[in-house]
Every structure is written in C-alpha cells, then in structure tokens.
Enzyme design. Structure first.
Site, PDB file in Angstrom:
ATOM      1  N   ASP A  43      37.407  71.251  43.339  1.00  0.00           N
ATOM      2  CA  ASP A  43      38.261  70.696  44.394  1.00  0.00           C
ATOM      3  C   ASP A  43      39.175  71.781  44.948  1.00  0.00           C
ATOM      4  OD1 ASP A  43      37.133  68.383  43.720  1.00  0.00           O
ATOM      5  OD2 ASP A  43      38.961  67.376  43.005  1.00  0.00           O
ATOM      6  N   PHE A  77      37.356  74.014  47.243  1.00  0.00           N
ATOM      7  CA  PHE A  77      37.125  73.272  48.481  1.00  0.00           C
ATOM      8  C   PHE A  77      38.379  73.312  49.360  1.00  0.00           C
ATOM      9  CE2 PHE A  77      37.223  69.543  51.154  1.00  0.00           C
ATOM     10  CZ  PHE A  77      35.929  69.445  51.631  1.00  0.00           C
ATOM     11  N   GLU A  91      20.564  43.433  46.782  1.00  0.00           N
ATOM     12  CA  GLU A  91      21.607  44.463  46.816  1.00  0.00           C
ATOM     13  C   GLU A  91      22.873  43.877  46.230  1.00  0.00           C
ATOM     14  OE1 GLU A  91      22.190  45.573  50.891  1.00  0.00           O
ATOM     15  OE2 GLU A  91      20.034  45.750  51.177  1.00  0.00           O
ATOM     16  N   LYS A  94      26.738  42.764  46.473  1.00  0.00           N
ATOM     17  CA  LYS A  94      27.643  42.334  47.534  1.00  0.00           C
ATOM     18  C   LYS A  94      28.988  42.996  47.257  1.00  0.00           C
ATOM     19  CE  LYS A  94      29.091  38.155  49.989  1.00  0.00           C
ATOM     20  NZ  LYS A  94      30.248  38.751  50.552  1.00  0.00           N
ATOM     21  N   ASP A 141      32.712  44.158  47.450  1.00  0.00           N
ATOM     22  CA  ASP A 141      33.892  43.399  47.851  1.00  0.00           C
ATOM     23  C   ASP A 141      34.854  44.301  48.617  1.00  0.00           C
ATOM     24  OD1 ASP A 141      35.496  41.260  48.121  1.00  0.00           O
ATOM     25  OD2 ASP A 141      36.242  41.245  46.063  1.00  0.00           O
ATOM     26  N   GLU A 191      30.061  48.564  54.046  1.00  0.00           N
ATOM     27  CA  GLU A 191      31.288  48.006  53.484  1.00  0.00           C
ATOM     28  C   GLU A 191      32.222  49.130  53.059  1.00  0.00           C
ATOM     29  OE1 GLU A 191      30.894  44.810  53.647  1.00  0.00           O
ATOM     30  OE2 GLU A 191      32.465  43.894  52.425  1.00  0.00           O
ATOM     31  N   TYR A 228      24.549  49.559  54.463  1.00  0.00           N
ATOM     32  CA  TYR A 228      23.445  48.703  54.039  1.00  0.00           C
ATOM     33  C   TYR A 228      22.622  48.066  55.158  1.00  0.00           C
ATOM     34  CZ  TYR A 228      27.439  45.452  54.414  1.00  0.00           C
ATOM     35  OH  TYR A 228      28.535  44.769  54.828  1.00  0.00           O
ATOM     36  N   LYS A 240      17.850  39.788  50.674  1.00  0.00           N
ATOM     37  CA  LYS A 240      17.333  39.884  52.043  1.00  0.00           C
ATOM     38  C   LYS A 240      15.806  39.911  52.017  1.00  0.00           C
ATOM     39  CE  LYS A 240      21.284  42.812  53.209  1.00  0.00           C
ATOM     40  NZ  LYS A 240      21.790  44.177  53.363  1.00  0.00           N
ATOM     41  N   LYS A 300      27.028  34.265  45.019  1.00  0.00           N
ATOM     42  CA  LYS A 300      28.354  34.740  44.616  1.00  0.00           C
ATOM     43  C   LYS A 300      28.622  34.445  43.149  1.00  0.00           C
ATOM     44  CE  LYS A 300      31.236  34.387  48.535  1.00  0.00           C
ATOM     45  NZ  LYS A 300      32.545  34.815  48.858  1.00  0.00           N
ATOM     46  N   CYS A 312      69.687  32.873  28.454  1.00  0.00           N
ATOM     47  CA  CYS A 312      69.012  34.174  28.469  1.00  0.00           C
ATOM     48  C   CYS A 312      68.573  34.536  27.043  1.00  0.00           C
ATOM     49  CB  CYS A 312      69.960  35.234  29.020  1.00  0.00           C
ATOM     50  SG  CYS A 312      69.324  36.912  28.843  1.00  0.00           S
ATOM     51  N   CYS A 320      70.909  37.583  25.847  1.00  0.00           N
ATOM     52  CA  CYS A 320      72.364  37.546  25.686  1.00  0.00           C
ATOM     53  C   CYS A 320      72.925  36.126  25.627  1.00  0.00           C
ATOM     54  CB  CYS A 320      73.038  38.339  26.804  1.00  0.00           C
ATOM     55  SG  CYS A 320      72.980  37.509  28.390  1.00  0.00           S
ATOM     56  N   CYS A 372      69.472  35.717  34.814  1.00  0.00           N
ATOM     57  CA  CYS A 372      70.581  35.794  33.875  1.00  0.00           C
ATOM     58  C   CYS A 372      71.744  36.385  34.670  1.00  0.00           C
ATOM     59  CB  CYS A 372      70.227  36.706  32.701  1.00  0.00           C
ATOM     60  SG  CYS A 372      71.695  37.199  31.774  1.00  0.00           S
ATOM     61  N   CYS A 381      74.669  41.785  29.712  1.00  0.00           N
ATOM     62  CA  CYS A 381      73.352  41.477  29.129  1.00  0.00           C
ATOM     63  C   CYS A 381      72.682  42.804  28.751  1.00  0.00           C
ATOM     64  CB  CYS A 381      72.506  40.714  30.141  1.00  0.00           C
ATOM     65  SG  CYS A 381      70.843  40.369  29.558  1.00  0.00           S
TER      66      CYS A 381
HETATM   67  S1  IVH Z   1      24.227  42.300  54.885  1.00  0.00           S
HETATM   68  C1  IVH Z   1      23.133  40.037  58.691  1.00  0.00           C
HETATM   69  N1  IVH Z   1      24.640  43.498  52.577  1.00  0.00           N
HETATM   70  O1  IVH Z   1      29.217  40.282  52.944  1.00  0.00           O
HETATM   71  C2  IVH Z   1      23.403  40.811  57.450  1.00  0.00           C
HETATM   72  N2  IVH Z   1      26.461  42.319  53.566  1.00  0.00           N
HETATM   73  O2  IVH Z   1      29.102  37.360  53.675  1.00  0.00           O
HETATM   74  C3  IVH Z   1      24.805  41.111  57.284  1.00  0.00           C
HETATM   75  N3  IVH Z   1      28.548  42.444  52.262  1.00  0.00           N
HETATM   76  O3  IVH Z   1      30.059  40.496  56.350  1.00  0.00           O
HETATM   77  C4  IVH Z   1      25.350  41.608  56.045  1.00  0.00           C
HETATM   78  N4  IVH Z   1      27.757  43.694  50.637  1.00  0.00           N
HETATM   79  O4  IVH Z   1      30.949  42.267  54.751  1.00  0.00           O
HETATM   80  C5  IVH Z   1      25.182  42.736  53.561  1.00  0.00           C
HETATM   81  N5  IVH Z   1      24.839  44.631  50.552  1.00  0.00           N
HETATM   82  C6  IVH Z   1      25.394  43.896  51.524  1.00  0.00           C
HETATM   83  C7  IVH Z   1      26.748  43.490  51.508  1.00  0.00           C
HETATM   84  C8  IVH Z   1      27.237  42.682  52.538  1.00  0.00           C
HETATM   85  C9  IVH Z   1      28.819  43.066  51.114  1.00  0.00           C
HETATM   86  C10 IVH Z   1      29.532  41.619  53.021  1.00  0.00           C
HETATM   87  C11 IVH Z   1      29.610  41.950  54.487  1.00  0.00           C
HETATM   88  C12 IVH Z   1      29.269  40.685  55.219  1.00  0.00           C
HETATM   89  C13 IVH Z   1      29.530  39.649  54.173  1.00  0.00           C
HETATM   90  C14 IVH Z   1      28.658  38.451  54.402  1.00  0.00           C
END
Ligand code: IVH
Length: 695
Positions: free
Chosen positions: A34, A37, A113, A115, A117, A172, A235, A298, A322, A416, A419, A434, A440
């Site tokens: 680092d 860099f 894939e 999801k 957050d 994301e 993605y 998908k 989920k 408290c 005290c 308190c 105290c």
């Molecule tokens: S695909 C039409 N892939 O989840 C396809 N979404 O509830 C659109 N998200 O708005 C999304 N990981 O913010 C896709 N591997 C993933 C994801 C992903 C997180 C989120 C994304 C989307 C929301 C949908």
C-alpha cells in the site's frame, strides 16, 4: 521537468497504477505494498497539479475524490431498474420452478448468485470509459452519483478486452463488515469526544453496513466518500446488441472487461441444485466478509428469459430467496443497568453464551424500561436473540412456554445501581437518568475519563482503567485532585480493574508508569483554554461550543460571571447550552474545583495565537514594523499577512502604516514624519484587526 517528460510520466504512472488497482481490487493479488502504491499515486497527483493539461478525467487520482456535488441530478434509466419477486419459503421456490417448467415445457438451467445487502447501482460505459453512475431511485429515475462511484476502487474507470461500445452494467455497492465496525467505532469516539450525550450516540451511529454504504454514497463531498472504502459486485449487463446467449457467459465477459464479479455463483441444472446452493450459503454466509440477505436465482438462457418476460413489476425469470434474520435461543441470566457519564441508564440482558452469526453473544441491549415491559421479561426467561446486521444483538421475543411458574417479573429499578439516588425520567423521554451528577461514582469516573482523553486534556500515560482505580482508591475525587498527585502515591499502587464483561484483575503501577503519569499531568497544563473548557465535561459543551465560548469570553472569570441571557444570545449557542453552563457554575463545588485548576496552572484564558487570527481587514495596506513590542516582530508580521496586509522593508511614500514600538530608531521616526506616514502603536494595530474600517 519539461512538459513532454511530464506527459510521458503521467501516462506511465496512470497505466501502472491502474494495473495495481486491478490486481488489488479485482484479482485480490496485490503485487506492491500500500505504501509503494501511495508513493506512485502522490507522484502522479503532483505531476497533474503541475501540468493540469495532462490530467485525464479517468486518472487513478480521481479515485481519491474530487468535486463537491450540491444536488444530485436526476437521471432517467434507459432500462428501468426493476426489483425482484422474493420469498422466504422453499415451497414457493419450488412453485417458481414449476411455473417456469410449465411455460417453457421442460426443466431449465438456473444461475444462483448471492443477494448482496447493499444499494443497487447502474453504471454506463461509452467506448470503454465510465460515463455515468445512477442509483436505483424509484426504478424509473435515480440520482447521478458518478463522482462518488468513481472513488470506489473496484469499479473500473476504463475497461480492457473486448467490450461493446455502449452498455450499462448493474451491481451492488456495499461495505465490508470490518470496515463498518472500524468506521462506526471511529464515529463513536468522535461523537463522545465532541461531547454528544451517550444516550444520543446510538441514534447517530449507522445501524448496519448497508445503511453506512447508502449514507456514504449520498454524501456531497466525494473526498469523504473515498474514505469510506466502499466496494461493489457487478451482476447484470444491459446492451442493445446481443453479446452472448446466457447470463453466466455475460458474467464471465464482464469479468474479462475488468469488473469485479463474485466467485460465489453456480450454474444449477435443476431446482434441487438450487436448493443445495441456498442451504449451503445459509451456513456459509457468516464466513463472508460482507452481508448478504439471500440468494438470487436467475434463468440462465436469455431466449428463455425473453419468453418468460415480465409481470407489471418484476421479471418472471428471476426470484430472490431471502434468509430470515439469524436467530438464536438463549437464557436470561441477569439484567444489569449501566450508568453513563451523563447519568443515562441502559439496561443490558446478560445471557448464557450462544453462537450467532459467527460470534458468541453474551449480552443484548434492552434499550429502556418500555422495552422490558413490551417483552414482559421474567427472570431466567428463554429468549430469542436476533442479529439483523446490527452490531448489538437484540431480544425479539420470549418463549413463555419455558417460563417457570414462579418466575419473578423483571422490575426496572427505582434507584441508581451505583449510588442509590432515585432515578428520574423526563416527560416524553424513554430513558431514566441518575440525577446525582456531582457524586454518583460511575458518572464521576466517566467524566474523569473524558477529562484525560486525547481531545480534552490529552494526559499521556494515564488511561481509563487507571483513572477508575485511582478513584476507587480515593486518590482522586475531582479533576483538580489529579494535579496534586505525587509520584510516591502512585509508585507501587495496587488496584483492581474490571473489564466490560465484569472480570476483575489485579493491577499495579510500576515506577516508569508513575513517572509517565506525573509527566503527562504536568504537560497538560499547557493545553489551551478552549480545550480545558471542553474537558470540564459540562453537558452539551462539545469542542465547537467550547471554542466559541473561549473566543467570546476570553477567560474563565468572564464566563463564570456572564448571565444566562447573554450566553444564550451568542450565535449558535442557545438557551439549553446557556442553562447547562449557568447550572454548572452555580454549584459551589464546581467553582471551587475550577479555582483549584486555575491555581494549579491550567490555561484559563485565551492564548494569543497569531495563526488563528485571520481576516481580510488589512487588504491592500502596506505596513512597516519598527522597534520592540509585547509580541515578537515575526508574530506581528504574521498577523499583518494573515489579515491581508503587506509587510515592507523600508519607509517610502507608498507606506500606509508604521507600527512604532519601543526603541524605534530616530532616523526612521524622522523619515516617517517627513513623508507624513501614519504611525500607530501596537494597541492601535490590534484594534485595527478587530475593527473592520481603516482609513
Ligand atoms: S439482479 C432484473 N442480482 O436485490 C434483475 N439483484 O430485490 C435485477 N441484489 O434491486 C437484479 N444482489 O439491489 C440481482 N446478485 C444479484 C443481487 C441483486 C443483490 C439486489 C438489487 C435489486 C434487489 C432486488
């Protein structure tokens, strides 16, 4: 360096740094440190500053942030940003597969894939260059956050390989758990040091990494965003031309153009394999460095995706499964009540240790009396503990079937725990306090810790545990006692300290530490007045307010004598602060303590600091200083410059003022008089920079 060489070196450095960024952020295989860099980056920054004509908009230096965005522009999405249908149930996942098989006529391949957050982002590239990044917004249009997104190092500004001339890529943006913890801790320290009340801290911190990432992306200063170390997985590719046949191929292609695509995906030949993936990551997710809230499934083949199409809101070819927030079952051992520096009481549930989301949970926050009531908590209850991204787990419910028939209801204490003073609860507030702020012990220790902290008196060699130990040994009761401590009292002193979990250990102060403490205390006597004021730990007197008060009142006596109305009338001070101040100084003990601090030699008045007096009041005026003054001539000259004036070396007709000190040479005096130059004293000069009009 001449401009040809500079141009060449800028190009070299840019290419080299881009490669290192790619190695580090995409491949996770850095080939330099680092530090190395940063050296290259700094060289590039300097060259771009010296030769701005060669600074490119996609330069790696852009990733440290740039302009400030006042308002984000709204941009309409070329392809609407849809959300996904989601489910928490395996049966519904099965039904999703059945619907697809019915529509297509046979089983299809899926891509599973994670999801992630975080926040969805749509990034446009033209001829391989990042041109725009837009948030999801309402799905139809979002905020243009290009400047901020450019600071995310895993998002390439320029692509490599065989990319189409124009396309959009979705992904994301998120924050790693470790980064979240580090930044939130830093924020907590900062807020505490600014004097924010402890009970207000929790609401000022970010609740989870997602929250922090989204707060960061909406910041106006991209330099600040750069410090947040955001990351991104991409993605989904949108393009007007057909690039490939399947989604999985598109992910491979995106990776080859330089995007960061997660390794945690799988092509599944049927729904059973999908279920396996879902089950695997339900366990594995706790080992990831970032948070996921499910799995996205998908249909892999684009022609099948097309055939399935969309409902009004979501694609029929994808769904998200989920995960439920992670829950564990534990047993309540005891409820303890913590007293903060300001007297705020926080109830804490002490639990039988249990594993949850990769960590051992022993305690959970109960927030306040209402929460205990809501849960109808009883002694030794079996409780459900949840960790939904938040750092501190919470109790979401009680399994009443496991409750002992004679279990006692948890009663909020009326006094408290430290005290025994009756607690108070202000109208409309959820928290108990308190009110015994001057006696105290826990509040006193808390304030003492604040007094010695880095941004207050910065007493080196003395830490929180030792302060608590000295307090319990009766050696210090007030801040002023610190300044009367003797080396002999400290050397060899034994005391007991307690960590957060309540484990006790014996400690003793060795010779060297005793010496360091005494030296640290002595050194703190030169800490400036405004910090002493902040260190006193008066409610609502944070760093900024302390500075303002110090500047306005100049010394502690003026401040102690000022009435509430006068204080409240100052800009940005207001009634509440004034009330806290007058209440503090109305207490005789506090006044006596301040007098003792003053006698000990602490700074109780504003020091003269030429670096801090800056204005434009002397603009266009020429000054000559001659003779000796109460401050050094250099300091006087600095003051002239910092207030917009110009120092000259000799007397001429164009001179505006001669500042005459003691022992000014007679020749200078004569020349100045002959040329009719205005002569002023040091005091008159000081008045000039305080007033605005000079003629
Ligand atoms: S695909 C039409 N892939 O989840 C396809 N979404 O509830 C659109 N998200 O708005 C999304 N990981 O913010 C896709 N591997 C993933 C994801 C992903 C997180 C989120 C994304 C989307 C929301 C949908």
């Amino acid at each position: 360096m001449n401009s040809d060489l500079a141009q060449k070196r800028i190009a070299e450095l840019s290419a080299e740094l881009k490669q290192h960024n790619y190695n580090y952020y995409i491949l996770s295989q850095p080939s330099i440190s680092d530090f190395e860099f940063d050296i290259l980056l700094k060289e590039l920054e300097q060259l771009e500053k010296d030769f701005p004509a060669f600074a490119k908009s996609d330069s790696p230096t852009q990733q440290v942030g740039g302009d400030i965005t006042k308002n984000f522009q709204q941009v309409k999405h070329k392809y609407p940003m849809l959300s996904l249908g989601n489910t928490y149930s395996k049966e519904e996942l099965q039904e999703f597969d059945t619907r697809i098989q019915n529509a297509i006529g046979h089983a299809v391949e899926y891509v599973c894939e994670l999801k992630f957050d975080g926040l969805a982002i749509s990034i446009s590239y033209e001829n391989g260059k990042l041109v725009r990044a837009v948030t999801r917004g309402d799905g139809v249009q979002g905020d243009d956050v290009t400047q901020n997104v450019k600071t995310i190092r895993s998002i390439p500004h320029e692509l490599k390989g065989n990319f189409p001339p124009s396309f959009e890529i979705r992904g994301e943006i998120f924050m790693h758990r470790k980064t979240f913890e580090r930044l939130n801790n830093e924020l907590k320290t900062e807020l505490l040091e600014q004097g924010v009340d402890e009970d207000k801290i929790a609401e000022r911190l970010y609740k989870n990494p997602r929250n922090f990432a989204s707060g960061s992306l909406k910041m106006q200063d991209s330099k600040e965003v750069a410090k947040r170390s955001l990351d991104a997985f991409l993605y989904f590719v949108y393009s007007d031309v057909n690039l490939c046949e399947t989604h999985s191929e598109s992910l491979k292609m995106a990776e080859s153009w330089g995007f960061k695509v997660s390794d945690h995906f799988k092509i599944c030949k049927d729904i059973d394999e999908v279920m396996n993936f879902v089950n695997t990551y339900d366990k594995e997710r706790q080992n990831l460095s970032y948070e996921i809230d499910g799995v996205v499934i998908k249909v892999n083949n684009y022609s099948f995706q097309k055939e399935l199409g969309f409902t009004a809101k979501v694609p029929r070819w994808a769904i998200s499964y989920k995960y439920k927030a992670e829950t564990a079952i534990s047993q309540l051992r005891e409820v303890t009540y913590q007293v903060g520096r300001t007297g705020a009481i926080t109830p804490v549930a002490n639990l039988t240790p249990v594993q949850l989301a990769g960590t051992t949970v022993k305690r959970a926050s109960l927030y306040n009396a209402d929460e205990i009531e809501r849960l109808d908590l009883h002694a030794f209850d079996t409780v459900f503990v949840e960790k939904g991204g938040e750092i501190i787990p919470k109790i979401t419910g009680v399994d009443t079937s496991k409750r002992d028939l004679f279990a006692q209801k948890i009663m909020y204490p009326s006094i408290c725990p430290e005290c025994q003073t009756p607690l108070v609860r202000k109208e409309g507030e959820a928290i108990h306090y308190c009110p015994n702020d001057s006696h105290c012990p826990t509040q006193l220790i808390g304030r003492m810790e604040h007094f010695i902290s880095r941004r207050a008196m910065n007493i080196e060699g003395l830490g929180g545990e030792t302060v608590a130990g000295l307090f319990k040994k009766g050696l210090i009761r007030s801040y002023a006692d610190l300044y009367e401590l003797k080396y002999e009292q400290l050397n060899g002193l034994e005391f007991e300290s307690e960590d957060e979990a309540g484990n006790k250990k014996k400690r003793s102060i060795k010779e060297k530490s005793a010496e360091n403490i005494i030296n640290g205390i002595a050194a703190s006597k030169s800490i400036p007045f405004e910090r002493v004021l902040f260190a006193l730990g008066i409610r609502m007197i944070g760093e900024t307010v302390a500075k303002k008060l110090a500047q306005q009142f100049e010394n502690i006596d003026n401040l102690m004598q000022a009435n509430g109305e006068k204080i409240a009338s100052l800009y940005e001070i207001g009634e509440k602060i004034a009330e806290n101040l007058t209440r503090f100084f109305a207490d005789e003990d506090n006044v006596a303590m301040v007098q003792r601090l003053k006698a000990a030699g602490l700074q109780m008045e504003l020091a003269f600091n030429p670096d801090e007096i800056r204005s434009n009041k002397l603009a266009g005026k020429k000054f000559l200083v001659s003779g000796s003054f109460s401050i050094s001539r250099d300091e006087l000259k600095k003051l002239i410059e910092h207030n917009g004036g110009q120092n000259v070396g000799s007397i001429s007709k164009s001179l505006d003022f001669l500042i005459a000190g003691d022992k000014m040479g007679p020749e200078k005096l004569k020349k100045a008089t002959d040329l009719n130059i205005k002569m002023i004293s040091e005091e008159e000069f000081m008045q000039l920079i305080q007033e605005s009009i000079i003629s």
